[in-house]
Design a protein around this motif. Structure first.
Motif, short mmCIF file in Angstrom:
data_model
loop_
_atom_site.label_atom_id
_atom_site.label_comp_id
_atom_site.label_asym_id
_atom_site.label_seq_id
_atom_site.Cartn_x
_atom_site.Cartn_y
_atom_site.Cartn_z
N GLN A 1 49.40 47.32 53.91
CA GLN A 1 48.75 45.97 53.56
C GLN A 1 48.37 45.88 52.09
OE1 GLN A 1 45.76 44.79 56.04
NE2 GLN A 1 45.56 42.64 55.29
N LEU A 2 48.55 44.73 51.55
CA LEU A 2 48.18 44.45 50.27
C LEU A 2 47.11 43.59 49.94
CD1 LEU A 2 51.85 44.64 48.31
CD2 LEU A 2 50.13 46.52 48.51
N GLN A 3 46.34 43.58 49.15
CA GLN A 3 45.00 42.68 49.05
C GLN A 3 44.85 42.73 47.71
OE1 GLN A 3 43.23 40.75 51.54
NE2 GLN A 3 42.90 39.86 49.60
N ALA A 4 45.06 41.29 47.19
CA ALA A 4 44.53 41.06 45.79
C ALA A 4 43.09 40.51 45.67
CB ALA A 4 45.58 40.09 45.13
N TYR A 5 42.50 41.04 44.64
CA TYR A 5 41.18 40.44 44.36
C TYR A 5 41.02 40.06 42.94
CZ TYR A 5 40.22 43.35 48.53
OH TYR A 5 40.17 43.87 49.73
N GLY A 6 39.85 39.41 42.53
CA GLY A 6 39.36 39.17 41.30
C GLY A 6 39.70 37.71 40.71
N GLY A 7 40.31 37.07 41.65
CA GLY A 7 40.40 35.38 40.99
C GLY A 7 39.14 34.94 40.99
N GLY A 8 39.24 33.57 40.55
CA GLY A 8 38.00 32.78 40.07
C GLY A 8 38.20 31.74 39.31
N LEU A 9 37.52 30.88 38.91
CA LEU A 9 37.38 29.76 38.07
C LEU A 9 36.96 30.32 36.68
CD1 LEU A 9 37.41 26.55 37.46
CD2 LEU A 9 35.15 26.46 38.26
N VAL A 10 37.86 30.03 35.57
CA VAL A 10 37.59 30.29 34.26
C VAL A 10 37.91 29.23 33.37
CG1 VAL A 10 39.61 31.42 33.85
CG2 VAL A 10 37.86 32.09 32.63
N GLN A 11 37.28 29.09 32.11
CA GLN A 11 37.64 28.00 31.16
C GLN A 11 39.05 28.45 30.40
OE1 GLN A 11 34.13 27.39 28.76
NE2 GLN A 11 33.95 25.42 30.28
N ALA A 12 39.53 27.71 29.95
CA ALA A 12 40.95 27.94 29.00
C ALA A 12 40.31 29.01 27.87
CB ALA A 12 41.49 26.82 28.59
N GLY A 13 41.04 29.76 27.70
CA GLY A 13 41.00 30.93 26.55
C GLY A 13 40.25 32.19 27.34
N GLY A 14 39.72 31.92 28.40
CA GLY A 14 38.95 33.11 29.12
C GLY A 14 39.96 34.14 29.48
N SER A 15 39.34 35.23 30.32
CA SER A 15 40.17 36.30 30.91
C SER A 15 39.48 36.49 32.23
CB SER A 15 39.63 37.60 30.04
OG SER A 15 39.90 37.58 28.81
N LEU A 16 40.37 37.16 33.06
CA LEU A 16 40.36 37.49 34.18
C LEU A 16 40.92 38.92 34.57
CD1 LEU A 16 40.72 34.36 36.60
CD2 LEU A 16 38.35 35.82 36.20
N ARG A 17 40.44 39.62 35.47
CA ARG A 17 41.22 40.71 35.62
C ARG A 17 41.59 41.00 37.30
NH1 ARG A 17 39.44 47.11 35.96
NH2 ARG A 17 41.46 48.02 35.18
#
Length: 122
Positions: A1-17
């Protein structure tokens, strides 16, 4: 099973992992990748990485902004997303290819699990 994590709300120009963890299986012999789907749109290939991590491939829309990597000891794949744009808003899915190279993922084939929502505000 594959589970993705780390999403969210961010402003333009920002970063997420984003992280993708495999449970109940090992992915160290498989190419892995990320696919996304925005509301009302078809699924879109984002990035892929070979089983060893020595080869990567990106969609033109994310090249230079996103970086895919993996840690086979942890059966985990990452997607570092920088300089995010509103058009990057989508549900992001982690995908496993059927072999060591990403011939299937780039054609939106393979297997994937639950995604994680990424929302970029302008």
């Amino acid at each position: 099973q594959l589970q993705a994590y780390g999403g969210g709300l961010v402003q333009a120009g920002g970063s997420l992992r984003l992280s993708c963890v495999a449970s109940g299986r090992t992915i160290r012999n498989l190419a892995m990748g990320w696919i996304r789907q925005a509301p009302g749109k078809e699924r879109e290939f984002v990035a892929a990485i070979s089983f060893s991590g020595s080869s990567t491939y990106y969609a033109d829309s994310v090249k230079g902004r996103f970086t895919i990597s993996r840690d086979n000891a942890k059966d985990t794949v990452y997607l570092q997303m920088n300089s995010l744009k509103p058009e990057d808003t989508a549900v992001y899915y982690c995908a496993a290819d059927i072999g060591p190279f990403y011939s299937e993922i780039v054609r939106l084939r393979g297997s994937w699990g639950q995604g994680t929502q990424v929302t970029v505000s302008s």
